[in-house]
Design an enzyme around this catalytic site. Sequence first.
Site, PDB file in Angstrom:
ATOM      1  N   PRO A  88      -6.176  -8.914   1.867  1.00 17.85           N
ATOM      2  CA  PRO A  88      -5.441  -9.596   1.824  1.00 17.85           C
ATOM      3  C   PRO A  88      -5.866 -10.028   0.011  1.00 17.85           C
ATOM      4  O   PRO A  88      -6.556 -10.078  -0.524  1.00 17.85           O
ATOM      5  CB  PRO A  88      -5.196 -11.141   2.416  1.00 17.85           C
ATOM      6  CG  PRO A  88      -5.778 -10.548   3.294  1.00 17.85           C
ATOM      7  CD  PRO A  88      -6.808 -10.279   3.199  1.00 17.85           C
ATOM      8  N   CYS A  89      -4.192  -9.839  -0.746  1.00 18.37           N
ATOM      9  CA  CYS A  89      -4.505 -10.260  -2.421  1.00 18.37           C
ATOM     10  C   CYS A  89      -3.999 -11.615  -2.627  1.00 18.37           C
ATOM     11  O   CYS A  89      -3.552 -12.114  -2.273  1.00 18.37           O
ATOM     12  CB  CYS A  89      -3.004  -9.219  -2.628  1.00 18.37           C
ATOM     13  SG  CYS A  89      -3.889 -10.391  -4.951  1.00 18.37           S
ATOM     14  N   GLN A  90      -5.501 -12.680  -2.999  1.00 16.68           N
ATOM     15  CA  GLN A  90      -4.771 -13.527  -3.407  1.00 16.68           C
ATOM     16  C   GLN A  90      -6.105 -14.239  -4.945  1.00 16.68           C
ATOM     17  O   GLN A  90      -6.139 -12.879  -5.419  1.00 16.68           O
ATOM     18  CB  GLN A  90      -6.318 -14.253  -1.950  1.00 16.68           C
ATOM     19  CG  GLN A  90      -5.849 -14.520  -0.385  1.00 16.68           C
ATOM     20  CD  GLN A  90      -6.643 -14.526   0.123  1.00 16.68           C
ATOM     21  OE1 GLN A  90      -7.739 -14.420   0.558  1.00 16.68           O
ATOM     22  NE2 GLN A  90      -6.335 -15.299   1.191  1.00 16.68           N
ATOM     23  N   ASN A 129      -5.766  -2.552  -1.801  1.00 19.79           N
ATOM     24  CA  ASN A 129      -4.500  -3.686  -2.415  1.00 19.79           C
ATOM     25  C   ASN A 129      -3.372  -2.974  -2.721  1.00 19.79           C
ATOM     26  O   ASN A 129      -2.820  -1.910  -3.254  1.00 19.79           O
ATOM     27  CB  ASN A 129      -5.363  -4.587  -3.022  1.00 19.79           C
ATOM     28  CG  ASN A 129      -5.231  -6.199  -3.172  1.00 19.79           C
ATOM     29  OD1 ASN A 129      -4.472  -6.658  -3.406  1.00 19.79           O
ATOM     30  ND2 ASN A 129      -6.279  -5.798  -2.507  1.00 19.79           N
TER      31      ASN A 129
END
Length: 417
Positions: A88-90, A129
Amino acid sequence: MNVWVMTLKKIRTVELFAGVGGFRLGLEAASDKFDFIWANQWEPYKKEQYAFDCYTAHFGKSNNHVCEDIAKVRDDVPEHELLVAGFPCQDYSIMKKNSLGIEGSKGALWWQLDHIVRNKRPSYILLENVDRIIRSPAKQKGRDFSIILRCLYESGYAVEWRVINAADYGQAQRRRRTFIFAYRNDTELFKRLAENVCKRGLKSMHEYVVSDAILAKAFLVQGHDRIYTDQWIDEMIYPEVCDISNDLKVEFYNSGVMMNGRIYSVDVIPKKEPFVPIKNILETGTIDEKYFLKDEDMAKWIYSKGAKLEKRRRRDGSTYYFTEGAVKFPEPMDMPSRTILTSESKVGRTSHVVTDLQTGRLRTLTPKECERLNGFPDDWTNTGMPENMRYFCMGNALIISIVKRIGFIIAKISSFN
Ligand SMILES: C[S@@+](CC[C@H](N)C(=O)[O-])C[C@H]1O[C@@H](n2cnc3c(N)ncnc32)[C@H](O)[C@@H]1O
């Protein structure tokens, strides 16, 4: 052939953030060398684990298919050669916790991945991503990606990346994703690149990115722009990762390479292949009435898809003008789709509205059509989850044939032959 040689040829592969198994489907379609020995998938704090259930419905229930927060099981990951993950992109920013170490922001999952890489040190790592990961966050462009590159540098890897728009390479969806491929410093790939960079510097990095990289071999390039980035992220300039987190802004382009702490990045121009128009993937039979646009929702559809110039109010009471252009309504049937999101099919600007082939009426995409846009087999997610979750899983997933193309090149790496 001797059995021992056959065993050596298998690429022990671990799949993290596995979702419904996009990496596994794509890589297994590329070569039977990929031997998936462990997978992890857990939807945070949800009682029902639909994606994991879908994964095990296809790949079997096993002690090696683990539905648990990766933070709790990261030390259970077995030895392997290839690590794959659509993480996940965080926000990856970090601060210094105390003299002993650093602390990631909001427990970002990158730090779990980083822990596994540092401890297991697989020969190769393939990550996926969203396209904006190379630019995020907006207020400090390129910081998060620089942190990822620095972490991989510290773990002893060279890294290449490419932002791939699937429609440029023959697919039916304009899905843009960043693929990141890393190789450890004792692999032939690393040694060859290191020697070239040592002898010929930036020029060899450029040649690598446009033609010799694994991702350049999988997705051919026909040219490049003139502007490029040449940047160091090593410990001589940034003693610690948190110095990068605090200070560094980098303009990353759609492709690049990092070797021994030096980054070269440039916008490459894809050698485009004919895309598939959305009409080619639509179901042809009679479509259930529930997918057709309802009269009572029509005003909402038209508003959300239309151009806007609206005076809006901020929380503090001040006002501003909100503007956005119109989007095509319905979708042009001779073009590839836009990106499918997790909210697909809900009334709103980003959901696709198509013209039904049989009736000519307007409707949303069916879950099966979303699977087709990602190249999954029909009904892959029809494993007991509600329909909204089928859309959700496809909004998160990979495009199978894009992964397959990368897998095909990885399987040819000499150490696997
Ligand atoms: C971008 S999706 C990956 C989708 C996958 N590549 C596919 O093709 O279906 C990221 C996945 O990470 C999972 N995830 C999020 N937090 C997690 C955690 N703490 N531990 C394990 N998995 C997690 C999500 O449930 C989601 O399925």
